[in-house]
Design an enzyme around this catalytic site. Structure first.
Site, PDB file in Angstrom:
ATOM      1  N   LYS A 316     214.102  33.689  26.788  1.00 39.80           N
ATOM      2  CA  LYS A 316     213.581  34.124  25.484  1.00 39.80           C
ATOM      3  C   LYS A 316     213.934  33.149  24.369  1.00 39.80           C
ATOM      4  CE  LYS A 316     212.478  38.858  26.400  1.00 39.80           C
ATOM      5  NZ  LYS A 316     212.776  40.269  26.262  1.00 39.80           N
ATOM      6  N   ARG A 351     216.204  41.927  33.828  1.00 40.54           N
ATOM      7  CA  ARG A 351     214.821  41.488  34.070  1.00 40.54           C
ATOM      8  C   ARG A 351     214.748  39.971  33.909  1.00 40.54           C
ATOM      9  NH1 ARG A 351     210.490  40.441  30.853  1.00 40.54           N
ATOM     10  NH2 ARG A 351     208.439  41.098  31.576  1.00 40.54           N
TER      11      ARG A 351
END
Ligand code: 7PJ
Length: 371
Positions: A316, A351
């Site tokens: 991210k 995840r």
């Protein structure tokens, strides 16, 4: 950083200040020492992970919060003074209790969820694996490498990504889900659209993963409840297209805690019991770098909600903010560091794009966590 400021504790009066406070208090486990290695710690959600202190947090008028860290050994005396005996006992029970199995998985351990984006435009792996066969092959490799769940998504939530119709989203994900589910694997459907949830469940999806916390489509709550399947409720501020423009909170960690509690209660009213709910603070969804870092440093607070926690940090942009040289595919180091941090906080699911590296990192962390 520093939306939550740690108080300087110079005297017993400073500690009593928290005991006298009349508003709501929040409790974040900290001082992580494996419970299995030290019986003086308490277990995090029934796992081997343990905590040896509680950070007690109160909101400040005008925004932000302040906190003090109390070792568990000092807690009992403080609790007597605070008049919050029942409250603290209930909080400790929720923090410690082993969660029931979720989608058939044992929640005393930390599971890796492998990400399969069946999209031409996802920010970090889009375009690489966008056919059914390639997606299934990649998912099968992830399972071989230790993923317990495969998260299949057909819509990119990247800011500026093209929107897709529900039909197109269904066409992308259903063949992949059907194939994986027919082989007996646990698949979650990453969608905010009720029609996609229905099609995915019909194709064999075992979990509904909704980045809008079942608020993005007016039918989602009802579809999720009727499906009988477990759900993942993620927090997002705003809409994917604009959420990073100027995210604002009174105190991100506490606001997100309150939001998730409110969503859990809505789910319960709609017939989704707490043992079917997993919560996720939604790293990167309507959050600045400091919001993300505050969340990552206090993830264990979310155990107070009594549900399994999922963490999604893989590749991210907060990693790119810390290391501006790193474009999404060069963020493995940061992804692993944040996954191990999640494991330390006792999160039950992580995840990720990079399954074998994450599985290895968690195995090594688990084997070396003796104090
Ligand atoms: C997340 C997600 C996340 C959950 C995405 C990306 C963006 N679902 N779907 N949690 N992120 N539950 O992978 O960067 O963090 S899509």
């Amino acid at each position: 950083m520093d939306e939550i400021k740690r108080s300087v504790l110079r005297s017993p009066a400073d500690v009593r200040g928290f005991a006298d406070f009349e508003g709501p208090l929040y409790y974040a486990p900290t001082g992580f020492i494996d419970h299995a290695d030290d019986p003086n710690t308490l277990p995090l959600a029934g796992s081997r992970r343990g905590f040896s202190a509680l950070e007690i947090i109160r909101r400040r008028e005008g925004g932000g919060a302040e906190s003090m860290i109390l070792p568990l050994l000092a807690l009992e005396g403080w609790v007597q003074n605070s008049g919050r005996v029942d409250e603290i006992n209930a909080v400790l029970d929720r923090l410690m209790a082993k969660r029931p199995d979720y989608a058939g998985l044992d929640m005393a351990s930390c599971h890796v969820m492998g990400i399969i984006n069946v999209t031409p435009d996802s920010f970090s792996d889009g375009g690489d694996y966008n056919t059914t066969e390639q997606s299934v092959a990649r998912a099968m490799a992830m399972i071989e490498q230790g993923a317990s769940i495969i998260d299949v998504g057909g819509e990119s939530t990247r800011p500026g990504a093209d929107t897709v119709s529900e039909d197109e989203e269904i066409n992308r994900v259903v063949p992949v889900i059907r194939e994986l589910a027919s082989k007996g694997h646990i698949v979650s459907i990453d969608t905010r659209h009720a029609g996609v949830m229905e099609a995915a469940i019909e194709a064999g999806a075992a979990i509904i993963n909704d980045v809008t916390g079942l608020e993005g489509d007016e039918r989602s709550m009802e579809v999720a409840a009727a499906s009988g399947k477990p759900v993942i409720l993620m927090h997002m501020q705003g809409e994917p297209g604009t959420m990073q423009a100027d995210p604002k909170y009174d105190c991100a960690v506490l606001d997100i805690y309150d939001y998730l509690l409110d969503r859990i209660e809505s789910c319960e009213r709609a017939g989704i019991s707490r043992d079917r709910i997993c919560i996720d603070p939604g790293i990167g969804f309507g959050k600045t770098l400091s919001h993300n870092l505050e969340l990552l440093s206090r993830l264990a607070i979310f155990h107070g909600l009594g549900c399994p926690i999922l963490l999604g940090t893989s590749r991210k942009s907060f990693i790119g903010k810390i290391d501006p040289k790193a474009d999404p595919k060069q963020r493995l180091g940061g992804s692993i560091a944040s996954a191990v941090n999640g494991w330390r906080h006792g999160v039950q699911m992580i995840r990720v794009h990079d399954v074998p590296e994450t599985v290895q990192a968690i195995s090594v962390a688990s084997s070396t966590s003796i104090v």
